[in-house]
Design an enzyme around this catalytic site. Structure first.
Site, PDB file in Angstrom:
ATOM      1  N   HIS A  27       0.837  -1.202   0.000  1.00  0.00           N
ATOM      2  CA  HIS A  27       0.000   0.000   0.000  1.00  0.00           C
ATOM      3  C   HIS A  27       0.869   1.248   0.000  1.00  0.00           C
ATOM      4  O   HIS A  27       0.594   2.215  -0.732  1.00  0.00           O
ATOM      5  CB  HIS A  27      -0.918  -0.003   1.224  1.00  0.00           C
ATOM      6  CG  HIS A  27      -1.976   1.056   1.184  1.00  0.00           C
ATOM      7  ND1 HIS A  27      -1.747   2.359   1.585  1.00  0.00           N
ATOM      8  CD2 HIS A  27      -3.279   1.012   0.785  1.00  0.00           C
ATOM      9  CE1 HIS A  27      -2.857   3.063   1.438  1.00  0.00           C
ATOM     10  NE2 HIS A  27      -3.803   2.273   0.963  1.00  0.00           N
ATOM     11  N   HIS A  70      -5.180   6.223  -5.389  1.00  0.00           N
ATOM     12  CA  HIS A  70      -6.255   6.874  -4.639  1.00  0.00           C
ATOM     13  C   HIS A  70      -6.823   8.050  -5.431  1.00  0.00           C
ATOM     14  O   HIS A  70      -6.222   8.542  -6.377  1.00  0.00           O
ATOM     15  CB  HIS A  70      -5.753   7.366  -3.283  1.00  0.00           C
ATOM     16  CG  HIS A  70      -5.533   6.272  -2.296  1.00  0.00           C
ATOM     17  ND1 HIS A  70      -4.345   5.606  -2.191  1.00  0.00           N
ATOM     18  CD2 HIS A  70      -6.354   5.704  -1.380  1.00  0.00           C
ATOM     19  CE1 HIS A  70      -4.431   4.689  -1.253  1.00  0.00           C
ATOM     20  NE2 HIS A  70      -5.651   4.724  -0.738  1.00  0.00           N
ATOM     21  N   HIS A 127      -7.746  -1.914  -4.399  1.00  0.00           N
ATOM     22  CA  HIS A 127      -7.839  -2.410  -3.022  1.00  0.00           C
ATOM     23  C   HIS A 127      -8.485  -3.800  -2.968  1.00  0.00           C
ATOM     24  O   HIS A 127      -8.157  -4.596  -2.079  1.00  0.00           O
ATOM     25  CB  HIS A 127      -8.606  -1.424  -2.151  1.00  0.00           C
ATOM     26  CG  HIS A 127      -7.806  -0.221  -1.742  1.00  0.00           C
ATOM     27  ND1 HIS A 127      -7.729   0.911  -2.526  1.00  0.00           N
ATOM     28  CD2 HIS A 127      -7.025   0.020  -0.658  1.00  0.00           C
ATOM     29  CE1 HIS A 127      -6.945   1.804  -1.931  1.00  0.00           C
ATOM     30  NE2 HIS A 127      -6.499   1.290  -0.801  1.00  0.00           N
ATOM     31  N   HIS A 129     -14.598   6.593   4.373  1.00  0.00           N
ATOM     32  CA  HIS A 129     -13.314   5.892   4.274  1.00  0.00           C
ATOM     33  C   HIS A 129     -12.195   6.705   4.914  1.00  0.00           C
ATOM     34  O   HIS A 129     -11.422   6.197   5.736  1.00  0.00           O
ATOM     35  CB  HIS A 129     -13.004   5.605   2.800  1.00  0.00           C
ATOM     36  CG  HIS A 129     -11.556   5.379   2.521  1.00  0.00           C
ATOM     37  ND1 HIS A 129     -10.766   6.336   1.921  1.00  0.00           N
ATOM     38  CD2 HIS A 129     -10.745   4.316   2.757  1.00  0.00           C
ATOM     39  CE1 HIS A 129      -9.533   5.874   1.801  1.00  0.00           C
ATOM     40  NE2 HIS A 129      -9.490   4.655   2.300  1.00  0.00           N
ATOM     41  N   HIS A 149      -9.970   6.213   8.737  1.00  0.00           N
ATOM     42  CA  HIS A 149      -8.503   6.247   8.801  1.00  0.00           C
ATOM     43  C   HIS A 149      -8.043   7.253   9.855  1.00  0.00           C
ATOM     44  O   HIS A 149      -7.187   6.950  10.697  1.00  0.00           O
ATOM     45  CB  HIS A 149      -7.931   6.644   7.437  1.00  0.00           C
ATOM     46  CG  HIS A 149      -7.718   5.503   6.515  1.00  0.00           C
ATOM     47  ND1 HIS A 149      -6.733   4.553   6.699  1.00  0.00           N
ATOM     48  CD2 HIS A 149      -8.361   5.131   5.371  1.00  0.00           C
ATOM     49  CE1 HIS A 149      -6.768   3.664   5.727  1.00  0.00           C
ATOM     50  NE2 HIS A 149      -7.761   3.990   4.899  1.00  0.00           N
ATOM     51  N   PHE A 175      -1.067   7.449   4.799  1.00  0.00           N
ATOM     52  CA  PHE A 175      -1.073   6.443   3.735  1.00  0.00           C
ATOM     53  C   PHE A 175       0.147   5.538   3.731  1.00  0.00           C
ATOM     54  O   PHE A 175       0.064   4.389   3.324  1.00  0.00           O
ATOM     55  CB  PHE A 175      -1.202   7.123   2.370  1.00  0.00           C
ATOM     56  CG  PHE A 175      -2.630   7.376   1.955  1.00  0.00           C
ATOM     57  CD1 PHE A 175      -3.685   6.841   2.661  1.00  0.00           C
ATOM     58  CD2 PHE A 175      -2.913   8.151   0.848  1.00  0.00           C
ATOM     59  CE1 PHE A 175      -4.999   7.061   2.287  1.00  0.00           C
ATOM     60  CE2 PHE A 175      -4.226   8.389   0.450  1.00  0.00           C
ATOM     61  CZ  PHE A 175      -5.268   7.844   1.180  1.00  0.00           C
ATOM     62  N   HIS A 218     -10.905  -1.936   5.103  1.00  0.00           N
ATOM     63  CA  HIS A 218     -11.060  -1.964   3.644  1.00  0.00           C
ATOM     64  C   HIS A 218     -11.906  -3.144   3.172  1.00  0.00           C
ATOM     65  O   HIS A 218     -12.480  -3.076   2.076  1.00  0.00           O
ATOM     66  CB  HIS A 218      -9.706  -1.925   2.955  1.00  0.00           C
ATOM     67  CG  HIS A 218      -9.319  -0.539   2.580  1.00  0.00           C
ATOM     68  ND1 HIS A 218      -9.760   0.064   1.422  1.00  0.00           N
ATOM     69  CD2 HIS A 218      -8.615   0.401   3.258  1.00  0.00           C
ATOM     70  CE1 HIS A 218      -9.314   1.302   1.381  1.00  0.00           C
ATOM     71  NE2 HIS A 218      -8.620   1.543   2.488  1.00  0.00           N
TER      72      HIS A 218
END
Length: 580
Positions: free
Chosen positions: A177, A198, A207, A328, A332, A348, A361
């Site tokens: 990732h 992204h 993903h 989403h 995070h 990230f 996810h």
């Protein structure tokens, strides 16, 4: 584990009798220029706030030399036989991992201290989906039992115990990732442009592949071909807490780099920012309204759910979809440490180091499956070859580097996994207007966009936006969705930023989202590889204006409310379009 989960583990590969989802009854052309030498040329001009959405995100300027001299080593003299249109329609392709860099802060040109690059491989194999003989079953995390979690903890412990240079090792998997999401890879054929999956239409398929191989690695380590990842059911009040097995300090599922004030019994806040957390008594109502917005009201068109088109030659972050930029991102940030950099889940580069990431996810992936089911006879996927033929690289459960395509991700059952079905409390949660037939647009005295933008969002901004069409018929609405486009959103990817959008909001309570006046948001968690990007969002207005009973009005009052990092956000323009 729940009885339902037990009944399906190891079952034959037939689709279970789960209920279908149904919506409740209701109360661009691509332009190319071959003159550019710099990817910044396709960003919005600061002096052109009314630049169209198509011009901002689809007018991709490519250097013809890169196409003719070779894209990723794949094109040679035979390109002369290919028409210009064919050559210029190029999907994102797998990166050359030998050119993976540790990354550079593009704002300071200083090297980063994080190496996300994968182990090198002697060969790449085009992945062939194996026959599905047994389904993997993904249970809701809050319903899975002790037997399931004992198996999951064993699998993670074994993954962490693999040699450090094994691509299946826990940290190596986390780096997958990091590498794809922190600008460490070049776009094939153009070293000036970086690869980022992204904030574009590749968010869901990339993903899905990532979880697919991660899950298969775990299953092989415990010799269980039916093992599936648990999904964190944060859109349902029963599952909004961090699942208990993930907060046990002696468990391999635990991660110390989390916000310690958000451990159970705290409920996940889908509107979360560090500076403005939601009042506890408003979380459930807000969450349900936010989910309805993201999955129904703001997701009627493919681009608005998936994200904007992203192909070879496109600058990163052309535009995120509704879920990606909303719930989403909120999860995070909510889980990560309460620091500016937000590790692990709130940055990230480090998100994959927290085991809850994969359950988060898995939930996002389930929302993709649900959204497709809600569409009925309407289009569920892009038919554009530039989406379907895009490909990525992953290591499989045998440590083989494989190339995969977006086109193979569209049906989760065909990939061999199913989700446990639970209620969707937001599906019938159509938000109500606080004020109908509001005259706030005519009495506010707010300026027009032409006199305001571009503007730094370090304070609340209100503008009156003209509606090119009004009093539209039912047939008109079925043909075209009225959209509010917020374009030229300039942000620094190294910082957490967020702003919310309201329409004709008289009560001016920007922390309440359980109302029809709430239109949506833009948010972004930090990246280790910091750079300036220009993005955009589209927010559905057709249902919203019906709910507010202002379909005959000439103008609407749009309010932009900065919630985090407003001093680092610049808005280029706002307008209304009609999307067929």
């Amino acid at each position: 584990m729940s009885s339902l989960a037990l009944s399906w583990q190891g079952a034959a590969a037939t689709k279970p009798p789960f209920p279908s989802y149904h919506l409740p009854s209701r109360p661009n052309s691509f332009k190319v220029s071959c003159q550019a030498t710099n990817h910044h040329d396709n960003q919005i001009h600061k002096n052109s706030p009314q630049l169209s959405n198509t011009e901002n995100n689809s007018h991709v300027k490519l250097d013809r030399r890169n196409l003719l001299l070779g894209i990723g080593g794949l094109y040679d003299a035979t390109m002369n036989l290919v028409s210009a249109d064919q050559a210029l329609a190029t999907p994102i392709t797998s990166p050359d991992i030998s050119k993976c860099s540790t990354g550079t802060n593009l704002n300071t040109n200083q090297p980063l201290d994080v190496n996300c690059c994968p182990p090198m491989s002697t060969g790449i194999v085009d992945y062939q989906m194996p026959p599905v003989t047994k389904m993997r079953f993904r249970p809701a995390a809050h319903l899975a039992g002790k037997e399931y979690y004992a198996k999951y903890e064993k699998a993670i412990a074994l993954m962490k115990a693999l040699p450090a240079d094994d691509p299946r090792n826990f940290m190596q998997q986390a780096n997958v990732h990091c590498a794809y999401c922190n600008l460490t890879y070049e776009q094939a054929g153009d070293p000036k442009l970086k690869l980022q999956i992204h904030n574009c239409w590749h968010f869901y398929p990339w993903h899905r592949w990532y979880l697919y191989f991660y899950e298969r690695i775990l299953g092989k380590l415990i010799d269980d071909p039916t093992f599936g990842l648990p999904y964190w059911n944060w859109d349902n009040p029963d599952g909004m807490m961090l699942p208990e097995p993930f907060v046990k300090t002696d468990s391999p599922l635990y991660d110390v780099r989390r916000n310690q004030t958000h451990l159970p019994p705290a409920l996940a806040d889908l509107a979360y920012t560090q500076l403005k957390p939601t009042k506890p008594n408003k979380i459930v109502a807000n969450n349900k309204s936010i989910m309805y917005n993201e999955m129904v009201r703001n997701a009627k068109k493919l681009e608005d759910f998936y994200g904007a088109k992203y192909i070879l030659g496109t600058a990163t972050d052309p535009g995120p979809g509704s879920v990606e930029r909303g719930s989403h991102m909120a999860i995070h940030s909510w889980v990560g440490e309460a620091t500016p950099s937000g590790e692990d889940m709130g940055n990230f580069y480090s998100v994959g180091r927290d085991p809850i990431f994969y359950s988060h996810h898995a939930k996002v992936d389930r929302l993709w499956t649900i959204w497709r089911g809600l569409q009925g006879s309407k289009p569920k996927d892009f038919t554009d070859p530039d989406w379907l033929n895009a490909d990525f690289l992953f290591y499989d459960e045998n440590a083989q580097l494989v190339r995969v395509k977006v086109s193979d991700t569209l049906e989760n059952e065909k990939m061999g996994f199913l989700y446990q079905e639970v209620d969707l409390p937001w599906l019938n949660n159509h938000p109500k207007a606080r004020v109908t037939k509001s005259k706030v647009a005519t009495t506010s005295g707010a300026p027009s966009p032409n006199t305001v933008f571009p503007v730094k969002l370090d304070k609340v901004v209100k503008v009156l936006v003209d509606r090119p069409k009004k009093s539209r018929s039912k047939k008109d609405k079925e043909k075209e969705e009225e959209m509010l486009v917020i374009q030229g959103i300039e942000v620094d990817t190294g910082k957490f930023v967020k702003f919310d959008v309201f329409v004709n909001d008289e009560d001016d309570k920007p922390d309440e989202f359980d109302k029809a006046e709430y239109a949506g948001c833009y948010s972004q968690v930090p990246h280790k590889n910091s750079t300036k990007v220009t993005s955009m969002i589209r927010l559905g207005l057709t249902d919203l204006l019906e709910d507010l009973d202002v379909e005959d009005d000439d103008q609407i009052l749009v309010t932009l409310v900065p919630k985090a990092g407003g001093e680092d956000i610049t808005i280029g323009g706002i307008k209304i379009i009609y999307s067929s």
